[in-house]
Design a protein around this motif. Structure first.
Motif, PDB file in Angstrom:
ATOM      1  N   CYS A  62      -9.693 -15.492 -41.123  1.00 20.31           N
ATOM      2  CA  CYS A  62     -10.129 -14.205 -40.571  1.00 20.31           C
ATOM      3  C   CYS A  62      -8.992 -13.504 -39.849  1.00 20.31           C
ATOM      4  O   CYS A  62      -8.847 -12.292 -39.925  1.00 20.31           O
ATOM      5  CB  CYS A  62     -11.258 -14.411 -39.564  1.00 20.31           C
ATOM      6  SG  CYS A  62     -12.798 -14.947 -40.294  1.00 20.31           S
ATOM      7  N   ASN A  63      -8.197 -14.284 -39.124  1.00 23.85           N
ATOM      8  CA  ASN A  63      -7.117 -13.760 -38.304  1.00 23.85           C
ATOM      9  C   ASN A  63      -6.230 -14.937 -37.883  1.00 23.85           C
ATOM     10  O   ASN A  63      -6.475 -16.075 -38.274  1.00 23.85           O
ATOM     11  CB  ASN A  63      -7.674 -13.014 -37.087  1.00 23.85           C
ATOM     12  CG  ASN A  63      -8.688 -13.836 -36.335  1.00 23.85           C
ATOM     13  OD1 ASN A  63      -8.510 -15.029 -36.128  1.00 23.85           O
ATOM     14  ND2 ASN A  63      -9.788 -13.207 -35.919  1.00 23.85           N
ATOM     15  N   TYR A  64      -5.220 -14.650 -37.077  1.00 21.14           N
ATOM     16  CA  TYR A  64      -4.314 -15.708 -36.644  1.00 21.14           C
ATOM     17  C   TYR A  64      -5.004 -16.728 -35.742  1.00 21.14           C
ATOM     18  O   TYR A  64      -4.586 -17.878 -35.670  1.00 21.14           O
ATOM     19  CB  TYR A  64      -3.087 -15.116 -35.944  1.00 21.14           C
ATOM     20  CG  TYR A  64      -2.132 -14.482 -36.928  1.00 21.14           C
ATOM     21  CD1 TYR A  64      -1.339 -15.264 -37.749  1.00 21.14           C
ATOM     22  CD2 TYR A  64      -2.038 -13.101 -37.036  1.00 21.14           C
ATOM     23  CE1 TYR A  64      -0.475 -14.698 -38.671  1.00 21.14           C
ATOM     24  CE2 TYR A  64      -1.178 -12.519 -37.948  1.00 21.14           C
ATOM     25  CZ  TYR A  64      -0.392 -13.322 -38.764  1.00 21.14           C
ATOM     26  OH  TYR A  64       0.457 -12.756 -39.664  1.00 21.14           O
ATOM     27  N   ALA A  65      -6.063 -16.335 -35.035  1.00 24.04           N
ATOM     28  CA  ALA A  65      -6.785 -17.277 -34.178  1.00 24.04           C
ATOM     29  C   ALA A  65      -7.420 -18.391 -35.008  1.00 24.04           C
ATOM     30  O   ALA A  65      -7.291 -19.571 -34.676  1.00 24.04           O
ATOM     31  CB  ALA A  65      -7.835 -16.554 -33.351  1.00 24.04           C
ATOM     32  N   CYS A  66      -8.090 -18.040 -36.083  1.00 25.29           N
ATOM     33  CA  CYS A  66      -8.691 -19.057 -36.956  1.00 25.29           C
ATOM     34  C   CYS A  66      -7.603 -19.937 -37.571  1.00 25.29           C
ATOM     35  O   CYS A  66      -7.762 -21.154 -37.660  1.00 25.29           O
ATOM     36  CB  CYS A  66      -9.528 -18.410 -38.057  1.00 25.29           C
ATOM     37  SG  CYS A  66     -11.175 -17.885 -37.523  1.00 25.29           S
ATOM     38  N   LEU A  67      -6.497 -19.328 -37.976  1.00 27.06           N
ATOM     39  CA  LEU A  67      -5.384 -20.105 -38.536  1.00 27.06           C
ATOM     40  C   LEU A  67      -4.830 -21.067 -37.493  1.00 27.06           C
ATOM     41  O   LEU A  67      -4.612 -22.250 -37.786  1.00 27.06           O
ATOM     42  CB  LEU A  67      -4.283 -19.172 -39.037  1.00 27.06           C
ATOM     43  CG  LEU A  67      -2.990 -19.828 -39.511  1.00 27.06           C
ATOM     44  CD1 LEU A  67      -3.233 -20.827 -40.629  1.00 27.06           C
ATOM     45  CD2 LEU A  67      -1.984 -18.763 -39.927  1.00 27.06           C
ATOM     46  N   ALA A  68      -4.624 -20.603 -36.260  1.00 28.59           N
ATOM     47  CA  ALA A  68      -4.053 -21.441 -35.200  1.00 28.59           C
ATOM     48  C   ALA A  68      -4.954 -22.637 -34.889  1.00 28.59           C
ATOM     49  O   ALA A  68      -4.465 -23.774 -34.758  1.00 28.59           O
ATOM     50  CB  ALA A  68      -3.820 -20.611 -33.945  1.00 28.59           C
ATOM     51  N   VAL A  69      -6.264 -22.400 -34.789  1.00 31.06           N
ATOM     52  CA  VAL A  69      -7.187 -23.497 -34.499  1.00 31.06           C
ATOM     53  C   VAL A  69      -7.225 -24.471 -35.672  1.00 31.06           C
ATOM     54  O   VAL A  69      -7.246 -25.690 -35.478  1.00 31.06           O
ATOM     55  CB  VAL A  69      -8.599 -22.961 -34.179  1.00 31.06           C
ATOM     56  CG1 VAL A  69      -9.589 -24.093 -34.012  1.00 31.06           C
ATOM     57  CG2 VAL A  69      -8.563 -22.109 -32.934  1.00 31.06           C
ATOM     58  N   TYR A  70      -7.200 -23.982 -36.898  1.00 29.50           N
ATOM     59  CA  TYR A  70      -7.186 -24.832 -38.087  1.00 29.50           C
ATOM     60  C   TYR A  70      -5.946 -25.727 -38.087  1.00 29.50           C
ATOM     61  O   TYR A  70      -6.032 -26.934 -38.349  1.00 29.50           O
ATOM     62  CB  TYR A  70      -7.219 -23.957 -39.345  1.00 29.50           C
ATOM     63  CG  TYR A  70      -7.211 -24.731 -40.633  1.00 29.50           C
ATOM     64  CD1 TYR A  70      -8.383 -25.265 -41.153  1.00 29.50           C
ATOM     65  CD2 TYR A  70      -6.037 -24.925 -41.348  1.00 29.50           C
ATOM     66  CE1 TYR A  70      -8.386 -25.981 -42.341  1.00 29.50           C
ATOM     67  CE2 TYR A  70      -6.017 -25.634 -42.532  1.00 29.50           C
ATOM     68  CZ  TYR A  70      -7.205 -26.161 -43.025  1.00 29.50           C
ATOM     69  OH  TYR A  70      -7.194 -26.871 -44.201  1.00 29.50           O
ATOM     70  N   ILE A  71      -4.784 -25.149 -37.771  1.00 34.91           N
ATOM     71  CA  ILE A  71      -3.535 -25.916 -37.708  1.00 34.91           C
ATOM     72  C   ILE A  71      -3.633 -27.008 -36.646  1.00 34.91           C
ATOM     73  O   ILE A  71      -3.287 -28.166 -36.892  1.00 34.91           O
ATOM     74  CB  ILE A  71      -2.338 -24.980 -37.425  1.00 34.91           C
ATOM     75  CG1 ILE A  71      -2.054 -24.108 -38.640  1.00 34.91           C
ATOM     76  CG2 ILE A  71      -1.097 -25.787 -37.030  1.00 34.91           C
ATOM     77  CD1 ILE A  71      -1.081 -22.974 -38.369  1.00 34.91           C
ATOM     78  N   GLU A  72      -4.132 -26.641 -35.458  1.00 38.96           N
ATOM     79  CA  GLU A  72      -4.241 -27.601 -34.356  1.00 38.96           C
ATOM     80  C   GLU A  72      -5.212 -28.725 -34.682  1.00 38.96           C
ATOM     81  O   GLU A  72      -4.887 -29.905 -34.512  1.00 38.96           O
ATOM     82  CB  GLU A  72      -4.685 -26.877 -33.091  1.00 38.96           C
ATOM     83  CG  GLU A  72      -4.702 -27.768 -31.870  1.00 38.96           C
ATOM     84  CD  GLU A  72      -5.055 -26.999 -30.619  1.00 38.96           C
ATOM     85  OE1 GLU A  72      -5.775 -27.575 -29.780  1.00 38.96           O
ATOM     86  OE2 GLU A  72      -4.637 -25.835 -30.473  1.00 38.96           O
TER      87      GLU A  72
END
Length: 60
Positions: free
Chosen positions: A35-45
């Protein structure tokens, strides 16, 4: 591929989408859409995708 976010499942086009690709035997293949960089960041973490991914810098 659907329009669903790889992390949260919502429609990526309702937000500010980010699309990720990776190299697989020299060819680019889809690795996820978010959806955005927030979803990407949480997925990576949550998937520990940065573990062991540090570049080595020689300051000598």
């Amino acid at each position: 591929m659907t329009d669903a976010c790889t992390y949260c499942g919502k429609d990526v086009y309702d937000h500010d989408p980010v699309f990720v690709e990776k190299l697989d035997v020299g060819e680019r293949v889809e690795a996820g859409q978010f959806c955005n960089y927030a979803c990407l960041a949480v997925y990576i973490e949550e998937n520990h995708l940065t573990t062991g991914a540090c570049c080595t810098i020689d300051y000598a």
